[in-house]
Design an enzyme around this catalytic site. Structure first.
Site, PDB file in Angstrom:
ATOM      1  N   GLY A   1     -10.286  37.365 100.063  1.00  0.00           N
ATOM      2  CA  GLY A   1      -9.821  36.338  99.142  1.00  0.00           C
ATOM      3  C   GLY A   1      -8.375  36.030  99.440  1.00  0.00           C
ATOM      4  O   GLY A   1      -7.878  36.298 100.539  1.00  0.00           O
ATOM      5  N   GLY A   2      -7.677  35.483  98.448  1.00  0.00           N
ATOM      6  CA  GLY A   2      -6.296  35.092  98.680  1.00  0.00           C
ATOM      7  C   GLY A   2      -5.368  36.263  98.915  1.00  0.00           C
ATOM      8  O   GLY A   2      -4.406  36.170  99.665  1.00  0.00           O
TER       9      GLY A   2
ATOM     10  N   LYS B   1     -12.253  46.066  96.774  1.00  0.00           N
ATOM     11  CA  LYS B   1     -11.193  45.120  97.148  1.00  0.00           C
ATOM     12  C   LYS B   1      -9.906  45.884  97.387  1.00  0.00           C
ATOM     13  O   LYS B   1      -9.492  46.706  96.558  1.00  0.00           O
ATOM     14  CB  LYS B   1     -10.980  44.083  96.039  1.00  0.00           C
ATOM     15  CG  LYS B   1      -9.920  43.031  96.354  1.00  0.00           C
ATOM     16  CD  LYS B   1      -9.872  41.984  95.254  1.00  0.00           C
ATOM     17  CE  LYS B   1      -8.848  40.902  95.569  1.00  0.00           C
ATOM     18  NZ  LYS B   1      -8.829  39.839  94.525  1.00  0.00           N
TER      19      LYS B   1
ATOM     20  N   ASP C   1      -6.451  30.389  88.636  1.00  0.00           N
ATOM     21  CA  ASP C   1      -6.937  29.936  89.943  1.00  0.00           C
ATOM     22  C   ASP C   1      -8.427  29.600  89.871  1.00  0.00           C
ATOM     23  O   ASP C   1      -9.217  30.008  90.724  1.00  0.00           O
ATOM     24  CB  ASP C   1      -6.682  31.010  91.008  1.00  0.00           C
ATOM     25  CG  ASP C   1      -6.729  30.435  92.426  1.00  0.00           C
ATOM     26  OD1 ASP C   1      -6.612  29.198  92.578  1.00  0.00           O
ATOM     27  OD2 ASP C   1      -6.895  31.219  93.377  1.00  0.00           O
TER      28      ASP C   1
END
Length: 327
Positions: free
Chosen positions: A62-63, A82, A177
């Protein structure tokens, strides 16, 4: 820090004249583009044991974080792990954002929000990790790239997203987001909010340096571009943009460049949905116009209010009941 859906968008704004940046944003803005070509995770993590989890493979990123498939050695359950991208782990602010994400997810338990199962520190002080439920399906952005999504499915997905977002807001968290890429549709039809990497605690936890803007270009509410603080209404604005894109496969604000689209967003109201979809119902057209109002005071008061309205539209148009009713 602004994150981009496309490298071309990032390069376009990075190359913009400084005077343009000042004219558009009213202050200097630092931009961080994503770089898909670089493998920025932690390749050595695959095959290693982290806590009670055996890391099996890398799923993507992801970002801010790389996502791995791992297995809980106690239960045998597959999970998603993550970890902060390696090149970001030396920045204390990024570590803080990662902890904010863990706090945000830990504060919410809802079927429309990805569940946090565990968290901890990687070996050798290599950063932190989050363990989340492993989702099977795809993001709405991935689905949209492949095919047109039926209108009733889009509305149903947004109703579910609003249910999850209401729970997030009630927990005192702003997502900041929201976009099709962060709306994940599971195989059973459940839609979950994912990627809380730039979430903010509404009680005051602030990890954004002065003059930096968080979000994805095209989804940031106009008041944020003017330097105001994020609110429930700025999250709802992003939901409205996501709904527009999912329904039309286009941006509501037109322009050949990122700069032109931002100028249009700051200077004009969003066009009516009926301009792009002439057969859309007046009720859906009005709902989208309200949530995309430039003035945040004209937007719905809550995600629950927007979700109720869209759920009623779905029923009245005989498209079938939504997967989840709010309230």
């Amino acid at each position: 820090i602004r994150r981009f859906d496309h490298i071309a968008d990032a390069q376009c704004l990075l190359g913009a004249d400084p005077l343009f940046r000042k004219a558009v944003f009213g202050r200097p803005v630092r931009v961080q583009p994503t770089a898909d070509a670089q493998k920025r995770g932690r390749p050595g993590l695959v095959g290693q044991r982290v806590g009670r989890y055996l890391v099996e493979s890398r799923l993507g990123e992801g970002g801010m974080g790389a996502i791995y498939l791992a297995r809980d050695s106690m239960t045998g359950r597959p999970v998603a792990m993550k970890v902060l991208l390696a090149h970001l782990s030396d920045d204390d602010a990024n570590e803080t954002r990662f902890r904010v994400e863990a706090k945000a997810l830990a504060s919410v338990s809802h079927r429309n929000v990805v569940a946090l199962l565990d968290s901890g520190d990687l070996p050798k002080d290599a950063g932190q990790y989050l363990v989340m439920e492993l989702l099977e399906g795809e993001s709405l952005a991935q689905r949209l790239q492949r095919e047109v999504i039926p209108r009733d499915e889009v509305i149903d997905a947004i109703v579910q997203a609003c249910a999850g977002l209401e729970a997030v807001h009630q927990a005192g968290v702003l997502h900041r987001d929201l976009k099709p890429g962060n709306l994940f549709r599971c195989r059973d039809g459940t839609v979950k909010l994912i990627d809380f990497g730039i979430a903010r605690d509404t009680n005051g936890t602030q990890v954004t340096a002065a003059g930096l803007l968080m979000g994805t270009v095209g989804f940031v509410a106009p008041e944020l571009l003017d330097g105001e603080a994020a609110t429930v209404q700025s999250d709802l604005y992003a939901v409205g943009i996501a709904a527009w894109r999912l329904l039309t496969r286009a941006d509501p604000f037109k322009g050949k460049t990122v700069q032109e689209r931002i100028r249009a967003q700051l200077a004009t109201d969003a066009p009516h949905l009926r301009d792009a979809l002439p057969d859309v119902s007046p009720a859906l057209d009005a709902a989208l116009a309200e949530v995309l109002a430039r003035d945040p005071a004209r937007r719905p008061r809550s995600a629950a209010e927007l979700g109720h309205r869209l759920a009623d539209i779905l029923l009245k148009e005989d498209a079938g009941p939504p997967t989840l009713r709010l309230g």
